[in-house]
Design a protein around this motif. Sequence first.
Motif, PDB file in Angstrom:
ATOM      1  N   GLN A 154       0.842  -1.183   0.000  1.00 22.59           N
ATOM      2  CA  GLN A 154       0.000   0.000   0.000  1.00 22.59           C
ATOM      3  C   GLN A 154       0.879   1.236   0.000  1.00 22.59           C
ATOM      4  N   ARG A 155       0.317   2.333  -0.438  1.00 18.01           N
ATOM      5  CA  ARG A 155       1.080   3.567  -0.487  1.00 18.01           C
ATOM      6  C   ARG A 155       0.533   4.545   0.528  1.00 18.01           C
ATOM      7  N   LEU A 156       1.453   5.111   1.296  1.00 18.30           N
ATOM      8  CA  LEU A 156       1.064   6.067   2.323  1.00 18.30           C
ATOM      9  C   LEU A 156       1.544   7.447   1.904  1.00 18.30           C
ATOM     10  N   ILE A 157       0.678   8.434   2.146  1.00 25.39           N
ATOM     11  CA  ILE A 157       0.975   9.815   1.772  1.00 25.39           C
ATOM     12  C   ILE A 157       1.080  10.644   3.040  1.00 25.39           C
ATOM     13  N   SER A 158       2.078  11.522   3.101  1.00 26.26           N
ATOM     14  CA  SER A 158       2.138  12.437   4.231  1.00 26.26           C
ATOM     15  C   SER A 158       2.721  13.773   3.775  1.00 26.26           C
ATOM     16  N   ASP A 175      -4.979  20.549   5.520  1.00 25.70           N
ATOM     17  CA  ASP A 175      -5.413  20.494   6.918  1.00 25.70           C
ATOM     18  C   ASP A 175      -5.733  19.049   7.324  1.00 25.70           C
ATOM     19  N   TRP A 176      -6.421  18.391   6.434  1.00 24.42           N
ATOM     20  CA  TRP A 176      -6.833  17.015   6.730  1.00 24.42           C
ATOM     21  C   TRP A 176      -5.602  16.116   6.906  1.00 24.42           C
ATOM     22  N   ALA A 181      -1.752   9.041   5.498  1.00 32.05           N
ATOM     23  CA  ALA A 181      -3.006   8.483   4.995  1.00 32.05           C
ATOM     24  C   ALA A 181      -2.725   7.583   3.809  1.00 32.05           C
ATOM     25  N   LYS A 182      -3.592   6.594   3.642  1.00 24.96           N
ATOM     26  CA  LYS A 182      -3.444   5.719   2.484  1.00 24.96           C
ATOM     27  C   LYS A 182      -3.762   6.488   1.220  1.00 24.96           C
ATOM     28  N   VAL A 204      -7.061   8.995   0.231  1.00 23.68           N
ATOM     29  CA  VAL A 204      -6.958  10.352  -0.308  1.00 23.68           C
ATOM     30  C   VAL A 204      -7.721  10.443  -1.619  1.00 23.68           C
ATOM     31  N   GLN A 205      -7.553   9.433  -2.449  1.00 23.67           N
ATOM     32  CA  GLN A 205      -8.223   9.440  -3.751  1.00 23.67           C
ATOM     33  C   GLN A 205      -9.734   9.421  -3.597  1.00 23.67           C
ATOM     34  N   GLU A 206     -10.203   8.640  -2.629  1.00 26.32           N
ATOM     35  CA  GLU A 206     -11.648   8.549  -2.431  1.00 26.32           C
ATOM     36  C   GLU A 206     -12.221   9.839  -1.880  1.00 26.32           C
ATOM     37  N   ARG A 207     -11.499  10.424  -0.928  1.00 27.03           N
ATOM     38  CA  ARG A 207     -12.013  11.592  -0.222  1.00 27.03           C
ATOM     39  C   ARG A 207     -11.928  12.850  -1.050  1.00 27.03           C
ATOM     40  N   PHE A 208     -10.840  12.947  -1.805  1.00 27.55           N
ATOM     41  CA  PHE A 208     -10.623  14.194  -2.555  1.00 27.55           C
ATOM     42  C   PHE A 208     -10.447  13.927  -4.047  1.00 27.55           C
ATOM     43  N   PRO A 209     -11.458  13.366  -4.668  1.00 27.76           N
ATOM     44  CA  PRO A 209     -11.298  13.021  -6.089  1.00 27.76           C
ATOM     45  C   PRO A 209     -10.983  14.270  -6.928  1.00 27.76           C
ATOM     46  N   GLN A 210     -11.482  15.419  -6.455  1.00 30.17           N
ATOM     47  CA  GLN A 210     -11.307  16.654  -7.239  1.00 30.17           C
ATOM     48  C   GLN A 210      -9.878  17.165  -7.200  1.00 30.17           C
ATOM     49  N   HIS A 211      -9.055  16.641  -6.253  1.00 28.70           N
ATOM     50  CA  HIS A 211      -7.697  17.178  -6.103  1.00 28.70           C
ATOM     51  C   HIS A 211      -6.618  16.273  -6.673  1.00 28.70           C
ATOM     52  N   ALA A 212      -7.010  15.352  -7.517  1.00 29.03           N
ATOM     53  CA  ALA A 212      -6.033  14.394  -8.049  1.00 29.03           C
ATOM     54  C   ALA A 212      -4.814  15.089  -8.648  1.00 29.03           C
TER      55      ALA A 212
END
Length: 831
Positions: A112-116, A138-139, A146-147, A151-159
Motif C-alpha cells: 500500500q502507499r502512504l501519503i504524508s 489540513d486534513w 493516509a493511504k 486520499v483518492q476517495e475523499r478528494f477526487p477533485q484534487h487528483a
Amino acid sequence: MIAKVIVDVPSRQTDRPFDYEVPPAMQDWIEVGSRVGVPFGGRVLQGFVIGFAETAGIDAARIKPLSELLDPVPPLLPDLIELAEWISDKYCCSWIAALQAMIPAALKGKAQRLISLNPDEAEEGDGLTSLLPVELADWLAKQGQAKLETVQERFPQHAAAVKMALREGVLLEQASIRDRLAVRKVLTVFPPHDRAAAEEALAAFPVRAAKQRELLAFMLERGEPMPLAVMLAEAGGSPASVRSLVDKGLLGLREVEQQRDPYAGREFRHTEPLPLMEGQQAVYERIAASVSRGEPQALLLHGVTGSGKTEVYLQSIQHCLELGKQAIVLVPEISLTPQMVERFKGRFGDAVAVLHSRLSNGERYDEWRKIRSRRVQVAIGARSAIFAPFERIGLIIIDEEHESSYKQEESPKYHARDVAVKRARQHGAAVVLGSATPSLESFAAASRPPAPGRESGLLPMPNRVGDRPMPPVDVIDMRAELLEGNRSMFSRRLHAALAERLERGEQSVLLLNRRGYSTFVMCRSCGYTAACTHCDISLTYHQKTRALRCHYCGHAELAPKNCPSCESEHIRYFGTGTQKVEEELAKLFPGIRVIRMDVDTTTEKNAHEKLLKQFGDREADVLLGTQMVAKGLDFPFVTLVGVIAADTSLNLPDFRAAERTFQLLTQVAGRAGRHHLPGEVVVQTYTPEHYAILTAQHHDYAAFIREELKHRGVMGYPPFCRLVLVTMSHEQLAQLSSVSEQFASRLRELAAAEGVLDSLDSGSKRALEVLGPVSSPISRMKDRYRFQVVIKYRGNIDVPALLRKATAPFLEGPAQKQVLFSIDVDPQVIL
Ligand SMILES: Nc1ncnc2c1ncn2[C@@H]1O[C@H](COP(=O)(O)OP(=O)(O)OP(=O)(O)O)[C@@H](O)[C@H]1O
Ligand SMILES: [Zn+2]
Ligand SMILES: [Zn+2]
C-alpha cells in the motif's frame, strides 16, 4: 550483513534469491524465515529471508537495503524454508509459490502507499499553500499519514494537485506492506489500579459528574477488565465519560488482542483412552516405538472400516506429547467433520488447533498463531496443515491416505503425503498413513521387503472392534431388474431393505455415486448441451440464480428457455440426481424423513455439520448424498447402506477409475453395522462382473490389489512407473501446435542424451517415455487451447531437471507470445 530474499513476483526469471542489505536496526530481529518488505522494480514487495551472507553476490553499490521487517517473530521456520526449496524442485514450481502455500492467507501482505506532508515544506508554509488545497493540507496534517486510496476517495477533485505535490516533494509517498488481516483487537476497560485512591475519588466526585461516578462504581464492583462496548451496554454512559475517567487516571483503556475461536462456547466432553483391543495394541506399540526412537519412518496402517484406527491415532499422539513433541493429523477436507474434531478436542482439549477451509481467514490465522506461539501441540487439518509451524514434530498422521484431495490441483501441485515424508525426515518423526483401502502406491511401497534388521512398515488391523462382522454386501444387477419389469431406480431388494429399516426405526445411508459436474443442460430433442464459449466444458446450472456458469472461467449466462440449436422446448436441467432420488423416496415411502447432502445443500457455512448432527440425533431415516456421505461417519443406528449406481465412477477416463470405485464402495459399505446392530449393504450396478465390484462385495482388498496391479502392469501405469503431465496452452492453435511439437522432441533429445529414452517394456532399470503432444481432454480453457505431453518413467531420473532444460528456450521473448507451461508431477487426474 546481506539477506537473501525470495521476492513475491510470479515469474520464472525472478525465481531466485535476491540480495539486500540488512539495516543495523533490523540485525538483531531478522532471522531465516522472516517476512520483509523489499524495494523491487520501483515498488515495495513482500519477500521471505532464506539465508544470510557476509558479502553480496553483486556489485556492492547496487545493493539496496530492506525496507521493512514485517513481523517481530518470523512466520516461517528454517525447516520450512528448506522444505519450500525441496517442493519447488520436486514439483517444478516457483519458490515463492511454495512459501506462500505455507502461511495463512491473512499474512499474504498487500503493498500500500502512504501519503504524508513533507515536514520540511510544512515549516516554510508557502509550498503548501501554493500547491495543496487548504482542506486537503489540513486534513493530512491531522491524519499524519493516509493511504493513497483514502486520499483518492475523499478528494477526487484534487487528483492533479496531489500528483503535482508529490512530484514537487511537498507530499511524501511511502510504500509499505500491510497484512490482509490483522489480529483482532478489542478496546477494553480496566478497573482502577489503586483501589483505595479510586474509592476516595469516588466519594469526592462532584454531583454534576453523576455518570462518571456511576461508571467508576460499576468498574470498582466488577474488579476485572471488560470490553468497552460490553461495559457501556451494561452500565450505560458514553465513551466520553469513560475517556474522562481514563484521563483522570482512574480507569485504564487499552486494546487487547482477542482470539477468534471457531469452537468458542462449545463444550467437548472429555474422553479417556479406551483399553485397546489386541489388534490395536500391537499396532500402537509399533507406532509408539517408532516415535520414541525419533528416527524418520513411514508406516502404513491398513485397518478395515470400523477397526478403531482413530483410537490408535489418539493414543499414539498422547505418547508423542508425553515425549515433549508435537503431532500433525491430516484428514481429507470432506471428512473434517464435527465428529472427527470432537474426538480430538475431546481427548486433548485446548492443545488442539483445527485448520480447515470453512474457517474464515481470521479464524484460520488465529488457529495458525496458536501453533506458531506453541500454545497447542496438535494440529488437525486438511492438506495444508502439513505446513503447521511446529518446531519438534514427533508424529504425522494421514488419515484416509488414499484420498486424492491430498494432492493440490493448483501450483504448488504438491502431494501432502510426500511432503509429510520429507518433513518427517527433517524432524526425525514417524509418519502413519492410515486407510481401509490404501492407495496402490502406498501399499506397494510398504510391501517391499524391509532393510536388514528393520521391521516391515505395514501394520495390519484386519478385524473390526469387538470382532463385529463386516456387513454382508448384496450386488444387484440392474439390467436383470429392468428385464423383469422394474423400471424404478430402486431394485426390489433395496426397496424391501429400506422398508424394513423404516419399520424397525433404524437408519439408512444412500449413496448416489456421481463425480464431476453436478448439473448440466441438455436438449432432449437434438442432444445439444450448453457449453462455455471460452472453455471446452459444459456449463453448470445454478438453480438459485437460474444461471449457467462455467466452472473454469466464471463465465455466466441466463439459462435458455428454448434450445439455442433446434429451438425445441425440451431443454432440460439434469441435476445431481439426488433431488430426483429424494422425490422418488417420498413417493415410495410417504412420510419418510430424508436428509439430502450434496453440493446444493452444503454451500452455507456449517451446513454440513448441521445436517450430520440432525442425522446423528435421529431426526431423519435416510441420509442421502454424493461422495460426502461415504467417509468417516460413525453412527450406531445405521444398519443399511445402499449404493444407487456403482458404475458412474467406473466409466471415467481415468486409470484410477477401478481403484476409486473399489475405495468408494468399501468406504461406504463400512458405514453399516459399526456398533451393536448388524448391518447390510446393497449395491446396484450394471456391471456386476467387474472385479472392483466383486472384490468390494467380499471386502477383499488383497484380491482387488492383485487384479488391479496386473492391469496397471500391462498398461504401464503407477505404481510401475511415475507420471508427469505437462499441459501447454496458448490462444493460437498454430503457435501452440508448433511449440508443443518442438518441446516434445527437445525433451526426447535431452532424455536420449542422458541415456534414459527407452520403452518402459524394455526391462531396463531407468527408462523414460514421452507421449504426445495431443490435445488435452479439456481442449480449451479460458480462450486458450490446451495440448499435453505425458512423461512416464521408471528408476532414478531427475525429471524436474530435464523439464527445466526442455522448457527453457520457450520461456524467452515477450510474455504474450509465450506458450504457458503447467507441470503436474504425479498427477491425480490427467485432464
Ligand atoms: N478399544 C476400543 N474399545 C471399544 N470401542 C472402540 C475401541 N476402539 C475403537 N472403538 C470404537 O469403535 C468404533 C470404530 O472406530 P473408528 O471410527 O476409529 O474406526 P476406523 O478404523 O476409523 O473406521 P473408518 O475407516 O471406517 O473410519 C468407534 O465407535 C470407536 O469409538
Ligand atoms: Zn435442441
Ligand atoms: Zn469457461
